[in-house]
Scaffold this motif. Structure first.
Motif, PDB file in Angstrom:
ATOM      1  N   SER A  81       0.977  -1.309   0.010  1.00 47.38           N
ATOM      2  CA  SER A  81       0.002   0.079  -0.123  1.00 47.38           C
ATOM      3  C   SER A  81       0.801   1.482  -0.066  1.00 47.38           C
ATOM      4  N   ARG A  82       1.967   1.276   0.895  1.00 50.08           N
ATOM      5  CA  ARG A  82       2.690   2.278   0.946  1.00 50.08           C
ATOM      6  C   ARG A  82       3.587   2.606  -0.265  1.00 50.08           C
ATOM      7  N   LYS A  83       4.058   1.413  -1.002  1.00 51.93           N
ATOM      8  CA  LYS A  83       4.757   1.382  -2.353  1.00 51.93           C
ATOM      9  C   LYS A  83       4.143   2.216  -3.266  1.00 51.93           C
ATOM     10  N   GLU A  99       1.417   4.078  -3.044  1.00 53.28           N
ATOM     11  CA  GLU A  99       1.118   5.600  -2.715  1.00 53.28           C
ATOM     12  C   GLU A  99       2.493   6.328  -2.840  1.00 53.28           C
ATOM     13  N   LEU A 100       3.657   5.850  -2.875  1.00 58.48           N
ATOM     14  CA  LEU A 100       4.980   6.383  -2.985  1.00 58.48           C
ATOM     15  C   LEU A 100       5.193   6.697  -4.600  1.00 58.48           C
ATOM     16  N   GLU A 150      13.145   5.190  -0.304  1.00 63.16           N
ATOM     17  CA  GLU A 150      12.029   4.453   0.429  1.00 63.16           C
ATOM     18  C   GLU A 150      11.434   3.234  -0.233  1.00 63.16           C
TER      19      GLU A 150
END
Length: 444
Positions: A26-28, A30-31, A235
């Motif tokens: 999910s964070r990937k 978004e990034l 990140e």
């Protein structure tokens, strides 16, 4: 029962190892979205920098061009100053010559008066009788009478010559004063151009400085975007490493659970004394068949028909002008009809006011020839000719001035802002009243 417990343990282990990759995914995502937006902003900033630099480079080109033009103008002003100084020296010398000529005239006049006075005082009304009585013969008498006549004629002729010399020197002085006025007017015109160019130069430099400031700001913003993208990449790489570690851990857990299950199944079958069912784990690998589908692309033949038009269109600025019939004498004749009209610096009207280069430009435009607007640029128009080979209709370019040669040693030109005949559009009999830069033939 024990087999069921082992299966539940395997499921629990795999679920636990997949919990972190789901959050990381999910964070990937978004990034990646943020990185895409940042890259878009960076591209926009870099495009803006490129546009600003192009505009700045264009301005720098204008600055260089303006500076060269300014140097040319300043050189012409220096040349005009030298010509004015030389003309002032000529005027001073002429004034001295005029004084000398006037003194000679006055001296001749006084001498003549004294001789006449002497003759009248000493001869009076009896002078002819005295000549008659004192003469030895008729021939002697006639000789004396002839000598008296010659003396009168000599005095009168000498006086007329002196008057002519004085008038000639006065005319020369007036001519030199007029020529000096024209030089000063040309100098003033060039100084006005210099002032205009200096103002233009200052504005261009200010604009270039403003572009430099904008470029620096946008570059700093672009650098911030680059730094942000670098952080996002770092990140994403960290998330990638975590995903790979989680996948590796899940694979290890799966292998351990499978090994335990196999071991438990083996011990169970041994205790039951049954050689019965042997459970073998089959691994099905999904092989993706990639069918070699040949795509035949046939470049459809596009029939292109080329059509050529044989019509040619010719346009002219003035349909009443026959360009082929233009001659140097026709140019002079056309220019002559505007003699007496006013001079206006920067003007473009042959009747209401025009300057020197505007005058030549519009005269030749009447015959279909396009000349630049300034005298400096007109010095490169047409074909160069020498003074010895010049003819009517050629242009002669001076420092900061331009005129049309009439073929008789004179010029027609828009001279200066003084009233005609000192200024305005006029005829000047001596084209070499000042040094020239070039003679150019426009009409071949």
């Amino acid at each position: 029962m024990k087999k069921r417990l082992l299966c539940l343990a395997l499921v629990f282990a795999m679920t636990a190892t997949q919990a972190m990759p789901v959050a990381a995914s999910s964070r990937k995502q978004e990034l990646q979205t943020q990185k895409s937006q940042t890259q878009s902003k960076l591209s926009e900033a870099e495009s803006q920098v490129s546009s600003l630099e192009n505009k700045k480079n264009e301005l720098m080109g204008q600055i260089d061009s303006t500076q060269q033009e300014l140097v040319t103008i300043m050189t012409q002003i220096d040349m005009l100053k030298e010509e004015i100084t030389d003309k002032e020296a000529d005027i001073k010398q002429t004034q001295e010559d005029l004084k000398e000529a006037e003194a000679d005239r006055d001296e001749q006049y006084d001498s003549m008066k004294k001789r006449i006075q002497y003759l009248y005082e000493n001869g009076g009304t009896d002078s002819w009788a005295q000549i008659l009585l004192e003469s030895d013969s008729i021939a002697d008498m006639l000789s004396k009478i002839e000598n008296n006549g010659k003396m009168y004629d000599y005095d009168r002729e000498a006086l007329e010559k002196m008057k002519a010399v004085v008038q000639e020197v006065q005319d020369l002085e007036n001519k030199l004063i007029t020529e000096k006025a024209e030089l000063e007017d040309s100098k003033k015109e060039q100084e006005d151009k210099q002032s205009t160019l200096e103002t233009k130069m200052a504005d261009l430099k200010a604009s270039a400085s403003d572009y430099e400031s904008q470029i620096a700001t946008v570059k700093a913003q672009a650098q911030e975007y680059k730094n942000l993208i670098a952080q996002q990449n770092a990140e994403l790489q960290q998330i990638q490493k975590e995903e790979e570690a989680a996948a590796k851990a899940a694979e290890e857990a799966r292998k351990q659970a499978a090994a335990q299950a196999a071991s438990s199944s083996s011990s169970n079958s041994g205790s039951n004394g049954s050689s019965g069912t042997t459970s073998s784990g089959t691994t099905s690998a999904a092989t993706g068949n990639t069918g070699n589908s040949s795509v035949s692309s046939s470049g459809g033949s596009t029939a292109s028909s080329e059509s050529s038009s044989s019509e040619s269109t010719s346009s002219s600025a003035d349909s009443s002008v026959s360009y082929d019939s233009a001659t140097g004498s026709a140019v002079v004749a056309y220019a002559s009809q505007f003699i007496g009209n006013p001079y206006v610096y920067g003007g473009n009207s042959l009747t209401n006011g025009i300057d020197c280069s505007g005058f030549t430009q519009q005269i030749f435009a009447h015959f279909g020839y396009s000349l630049p607007r300034t005298s400096d640029a007109q010095a490169s128009s047409g074909v160069a000719v020498s003074w010895e080979n010049h003819r009517a209709g050629d242009i002669i370019v001076y420092s900061g001035h331009v005129a049309i040669l009439t073929g008789d040693g004179g010029i027609i030109h828009a001279s200066n802002s003084a009233p005609y005949p000192q200024g305005g559009i006029k005829y000047t009999s001596n084209a070499l009243y000042r040094s020239y830069i070039a003679i150019r033939r426009i009409v071949q």
